[in-house]
Design an enzyme around this catalytic site. Structure first.
Site, mmCIF file in Angstrom:
data_model
loop_
_atom_site.group_PDB
_atom_site.id
_atom_site.type_symbol
_atom_site.label_atom_id
_atom_site.label_comp_id
_atom_site.label_asym_id
_atom_site.label_seq_id
_atom_site.Cartn_x
_atom_site.Cartn_y
_atom_site.Cartn_z
ATOM 1 N N GLU A 217 0.810 -1.220 0.000
ATOM 2 C CA GLU A 217 0.000 0.000 0.000
ATOM 3 C C GLU A 217 0.848 1.276 0.000
ATOM 4 O OE1 GLU A 217 -3.669 2.133 2.475
ATOM 5 O OE2 GLU A 217 -3.160 0.040 2.840
ATOM 6 N N LYS A 233 -8.559 -1.211 1.177
ATOM 7 C CA LYS A 233 -9.601 -1.584 2.132
ATOM 8 C C LYS A 233 -10.447 -2.671 1.505
ATOM 9 C CE LYS A 233 -9.343 0.377 6.016
ATOM 10 N NZ LYS A 233 -9.059 -0.528 7.114
#
Length: 404
Positions: A217, A233
């Site tokens: 990420e 997410k």
């Protein structure tokens, strides 16, 4: 080998002992490919909250003093390589990020690490020979969790109650585990950094500590004035059914879009007016044995945006805090049993015209006594407590396996 604590730990010198610096691992995440194997450490600054002062300003001032001025990211200063300053590794803990924005810090970290480390490197065509590998092997003992599944599930319920009261919309909860070790931990951390899908794979070391990262990420990237963040997410097993379930999940999509909106707002505070855009929304990508949903948000840096301003805007990352961010940080501080240590912060590379920091998920840290891992997930009103416990376990399984 005796299985227990060892008097032989990482042989890392004091950062001011320049002659010993080449013996430290030089493989920080996001290092440019052309620089790998050609870095030599020039200077280092480490910070803990007890040191006082503003950490964001401290980072910027230290880099400026060592040839990396970052006062206007919209107009980057050209850099030079070969026998001069190449760039710097930067680590910022979740605690440091929380303090930057005036948030509530959580309980103390279980790992004995600095909260900021900045390491400036030069680029050389004749790097020093690698240090000899210690003859002792690597042994890791059993994991001890910071909370039980029931305690984790209870914390999820408390967040759901807070959401029902209107205190927050989403809170990310993180658990921790530690294991004793003996021998040299650096090869195990390097294995972690090589996990599939590790966009920010690598190892950063310091005196008696090390961080291994396999994060997919992007916390923040700045390239020629363009700001990019890629929040992740939504998680499912990397099976055909898991892929379909993630795409069809209204709960995961709602949680994801909430964080996208939060991070759009974070960038809007430091971006040129009207330049924030979402280039990719809820794209499903693979990391090890998991599917994860990722979006890409971009903007143009506002004139005069400094590195310190950038860090205050994006730290700690929205995908590992919640919304609203400051309110979520209050609940995190109250509910998590131990501090987040090396996890949920930022780690990566800074050079003239380019900043690339990964969010330290899928990350482990080692101090003198233990190896530490963290994992968690975002909690919404629709969260099932024990499903959240299972999701955190799924995220940490590949990390622990790499540290065998």
């Amino acid at each position: 080998m005796v299985r227990g604590k060892s008097t032989e730990r990482m042989n890392t010198p004091h950062p001011d002992v320049v002659e010993a610096l080449p013996h430290m691992v030089v493989d920080p995440p996001a290092t440019p490919t052309t620089c790998r194997g050609h870095l030599t450490e020039r200077a280092r600054w480490q910070w803990r909250p007890a040191d006082g002062g503003d950490p964001a300003t401290g980072i910027q001032d230290f880099l400026t003093d060592h040839g990396l001025p970052l006062h206007d990211l919209a107009r980057p200063t050209p850099g030079h390589h070969s026998h001069t300053i190449c760039g710097a590794a930067l680590y910022v803990s979740a605690t440091a990020g929380t303090l930057m924005v005036g948030g509530t810090p959580g309980p103390p970290s279980p790992a004995d690490l600095p909260d900021i480390a900045v390491v400036v490197y030069g680029h050389t065509d004749t790097p020093p020979p690698p240090a000899a590998t210690p003859t002792t092997g690597w042994w890791r003992g059993p994991w001890t969790e910071s909370w039980t599944p029931h305690q984790h599930a209870t914390a999820v319920e408390q967040v759901r109650h807070a959401i029902a009261r209107g205190d927050v919309y989403q809170v990310n909860l993180v658990g921790h585990a530690a294991a004793p070790y003996a021998g040299n931990p650096l090869p195990a951390l390097a294995r972690l950094g090589r996990l599939p899908g590790a966009r920010y794979g690598g190892v950063l070391t310091g005196p008696d500590w090390a961080i291994g990262c396999a994060s997919p990420e992007t916390l923040i990237e700045v390239h020629h004035g363009t700001l990019t963040t890629r929040p992740i997410k939504g998680t499912r097993p990397a099976t055909r059914a898991g892929h379909a379930d993630l795409l069809a999940s209204a709960k995961e999509r709602a949680e994801h879009i909430m964080i996208v909106d939060l991070e759009r707002n974070d960038l809007a505070r430091i971006a040129a007016t009207g330049s924030v855009r979402v280039d990719d929304l809820f794209a499903v990508r693979r990391w090890c044995d998991l599917w994860q949903a990722e979006s890409t948000i971009r903007a143009q840096a506002a004139d005069g945006l400094s590195l310190a301003d950038l860090l205050r805007a994006v730290c700690p990352g929205g995908s590992v805090t919640g919304a609203p961010k400051l309110a979520a940080l209050q609940h995190i501080a109250a509910l998590e049993p131990v501090g987040r240590g090396a996890s949920m912060g930022g780690l990566g590379w800074i050079s003239p015209g380019h900043i690339d920091l990964g969010l330290t998920i899928r990350t482990a840290a080692v101090d003198r006594e233990a190896v530490h891992v963290w994992a968690g997930g975002g909690i919404t009103s629709d969260s099932d407590p024990y499903a959240e416990v299972a999701e955190a376990a799924a995220k940490t399984t590949p990390v622990r396996a790499a540290l065998h």
